[in-house]
Design a protein around this motif. Structure first.
Motif, PDB file in Angstrom:
ATOM      1  N   LEU A  77      10.643   3.886  27.270  1.00 26.80           N
ATOM      2  CA  LEU A  77      12.104   3.023  26.168  1.00 26.80           C
ATOM      3  C   LEU A  77      12.035   2.563  24.945  1.00 26.80           C
ATOM      4  CD1 LEU A  77      14.610   1.923  29.838  1.00 26.80           C
ATOM      5  CD2 LEU A  77      14.753   3.656  27.525  1.00 26.80           C
ATOM      6  N   MET A  78      10.596   1.025  25.444  1.00 31.03           N
ATOM      7  CA  MET A  78       9.959   0.942  24.169  1.00 31.03           C
ATOM      8  C   MET A  78       9.792   1.898  23.186  1.00 31.03           C
ATOM      9  SD  MET A  78      10.649  -2.581  24.414  1.00 31.03           S
ATOM     10  CE  MET A  78       8.974  -3.049  23.448  1.00 31.03           C
ATOM     11  N   ARG A  79       9.053   3.187  23.449  1.00 25.08           N
ATOM     12  CA  ARG A  79       8.244   3.999  22.149  1.00 25.08           C
ATOM     13  C   ARG A  79       9.964   4.534  21.605  1.00 25.08           C
ATOM     14  NH1 ARG A  79       8.442   9.238  21.684  1.00 25.08           N
ATOM     15  NH2 ARG A  79       8.943   9.904  23.868  1.00 25.08           N
ATOM     16  N   ARG A  80      11.206   4.380  22.446  1.00 24.13           N
ATOM     17  CA  ARG A  80      12.502   4.956  22.139  1.00 24.13           C
ATOM     18  C   ARG A  80      12.610   4.083  21.085  1.00 24.13           C
ATOM     19  NH1 ARG A  80      15.849   7.757  26.758  1.00 24.13           N
ATOM     20  NH2 ARG A  80      17.214   6.769  25.727  1.00 24.13           N
ATOM     21  N   SER A  81      12.348   3.389  21.447  1.00 25.81           N
ATOM     22  CA  SER A  81      13.345   1.525  20.416  1.00 25.81           C
ATOM     23  C   SER A  81      12.943   1.834  18.905  1.00 25.81           C
ATOM     24  CB  SER A  81      13.193   0.543  21.054  1.00 25.81           C
ATOM     25  OG  SER A  81      12.299  -0.310  20.614  1.00 25.81           O
ATOM     26  N   LEU A  82      11.656   2.583  18.851  1.00 28.50           N
ATOM     27  CA  LEU A  82      11.090   2.906  17.716  1.00 28.50           C
ATOM     28  C   LEU A  82      12.049   3.136  16.374  1.00 28.50           C
ATOM     29  CD1 LEU A  82       7.703   3.039  18.344  1.00 28.50           C
ATOM     30  CD2 LEU A  82       8.727   0.708  17.618  1.00 28.50           C
ATOM     31  N   SER A  83      12.497   4.225  17.084  1.00 32.13           N
ATOM     32  CA  SER A  83      13.683   5.423  16.393  1.00 32.13           C
ATOM     33  C   SER A  83      15.234   5.051  16.295  1.00 32.13           C
ATOM     34  CB  SER A  83      13.393   6.873  16.583  1.00 32.13           C
ATOM     35  OG  SER A  83      13.636   6.816  17.496  1.00 32.13           O
ATOM     36  N   THR A  84      15.510   3.945  17.038  1.00 31.35           N
ATOM     37  CA  THR A  84      16.875   3.373  17.136  1.00 31.35           C
ATOM     38  C   THR A  84      17.564   2.448  16.670  1.00 31.35           C
ATOM     39  OG1 THR A  84      17.891   3.462  19.470  1.00 31.35           O
ATOM     40  CG2 THR A  84      16.504   1.979  18.700  1.00 31.35           C
ATOM     41  N   THR A  85      18.757   2.771  16.635  1.00 32.17           N
ATOM     42  CA  THR A  85      20.138   2.015  15.826  1.00 32.17           C
ATOM     43  C   THR A  85      19.836   0.801  16.077  1.00 32.17           C
ATOM     44  OG1 THR A  85      21.172   3.466  16.249  1.00 32.17           O
ATOM     45  CG2 THR A  85      22.458   0.949  15.646  1.00 32.17           C
ATOM     46  N   THR A  86      20.017  -0.716  15.095  1.00 34.95           N
ATOM     47  CA  THR A  86      19.614  -2.218  14.807  1.00 34.95           C
ATOM     48  C   THR A  86      20.711  -2.525  14.682  1.00 34.95           C
ATOM     49  OG1 THR A  86      17.059  -1.502  14.321  1.00 34.95           O
ATOM     50  CG2 THR A  86      18.233  -3.396  14.510  1.00 34.95           C
ATOM     51  N   LEU A  87      21.574  -3.192  15.811  1.00 36.66           N
ATOM     52  CA  LEU A  87      22.384  -3.944  15.096  1.00 36.66           C
ATOM     53  C   LEU A  87      22.013  -5.523  14.735  1.00 36.66           C
ATOM     54  CD1 LEU A  87      23.574  -2.217  17.809  1.00 36.66           C
ATOM     55  CD2 LEU A  87      25.763  -3.494  16.525  1.00 36.66           C
ATOM     56  N   GLN A  88      22.234  -6.286  13.530  1.00 42.57           N
ATOM     57  CA  GLN A  88      22.543  -7.731  13.533  1.00 42.57           C
ATOM     58  C   GLN A  88      23.159  -8.205  13.908  1.00 42.57           C
ATOM     59  OE1 GLN A  88      19.524  -7.772  11.032  1.00 42.57           O
ATOM     60  NE2 GLN A  88      18.545  -6.000  10.963  1.00 42.57           N
ATOM     61  N   ILE A  89      22.494  -9.154  14.082  1.00 44.48           N
ATOM     62  CA  ILE A  89      23.118 -10.954  14.244  1.00 44.48           C
ATOM     63  C   ILE A  89      23.139 -11.416  13.099  1.00 44.48           C
ATOM     64  CG2 ILE A  89      24.944 -12.495  16.521  1.00 44.48           C
ATOM     65  CD1 ILE A  89      24.721  -8.954  16.984  1.00 44.48           C
ATOM     66  N   GLY A  90      24.633 -12.348  12.714  1.00 40.78           N
ATOM     67  CA  GLY A  90      24.274 -12.882  12.104  1.00 40.78           C
ATOM     68  C   GLY A  90      24.560 -14.685  12.684  1.00 40.78           C
ATOM     69  N   LYS A  91      24.813 -15.185  11.578  1.00 45.96           N
ATOM     70  CA  LYS A  91      25.589 -17.004  12.150  1.00 45.96           C
ATOM     71  C   LYS A  91      26.978 -17.071  12.320  1.00 45.96           C
ATOM     72  CE  LYS A  91      27.128 -17.455   7.584  1.00 45.96           C
ATOM     73  NZ  LYS A  91      26.878 -18.824   6.413  1.00 45.96           N
ATOM     74  N   ALA A  92      27.645 -15.407  12.325  1.00 43.39           N
ATOM     75  CA  ALA A  92      29.090 -15.695  13.037  1.00 43.39           C
ATOM     76  C   ALA A  92      29.129 -15.609  14.592  1.00 43.39           C
ATOM     77  CB  ALA A  92      29.199 -14.554  13.231  1.00 43.39           C
ATOM     78  N   GLY A  93      27.526 -14.855  15.128  1.00 49.21           N
ATOM     79  CA  GLY A  93      27.128 -14.867  16.704  1.00 49.21           C
ATOM     80  C   GLY A  93      27.782 -13.355  17.477  1.00 49.21           C
TER      81      GLY A  93
END
Length: 87
Positions: A10-26
């Motif tokens: 799973l850690m290997r697969r996570s390198l090329s997966t979608t990243t969601l950003q969580i900002g100050k709005a939470g």
């Protein structure tokens, strides 16, 4: 048979997966809905928290895990990796 991949895989697969950003709005319902959509589509996503909310990230992660029925794979710094098996 329902076999969950190893943490290493799973850690290997996570390198090329979608990243969601969580900002100050939470985290709100719109963010939860998007996380659910991404998990349904890809099973594995990375969530990056802004430094300004790093003190609240544990609370946000717990909320995300509870509302999506996903599993926290890893948390390093301000990046969480979560997984939810399709099906």
């Amino acid at each position: 048979m329902n076999i969950t991949p190893s943490k290493k895989e799973l850690m290997r697969r996570s390198l090329s997966t979608t990243t969601l950003q969580i900002g100050k709005a939470g985290v709100n319902e719109r963010v939860i809905k998007e996380i659910k959509r991404q998990l349904k589509d890809k099973e594995l996503i990375r969530i990056k928290f802004a430094r300004s909310i790093s003190s609240e990230k544990e609370t946000y992660i717990n909320e995300i895990i509870r509302k999506t029925n996903a599993k926290l794979i890893d948390l390093r710094g301000n990046v969480a990796i979560i997984f939810k098996k399709k099906g």
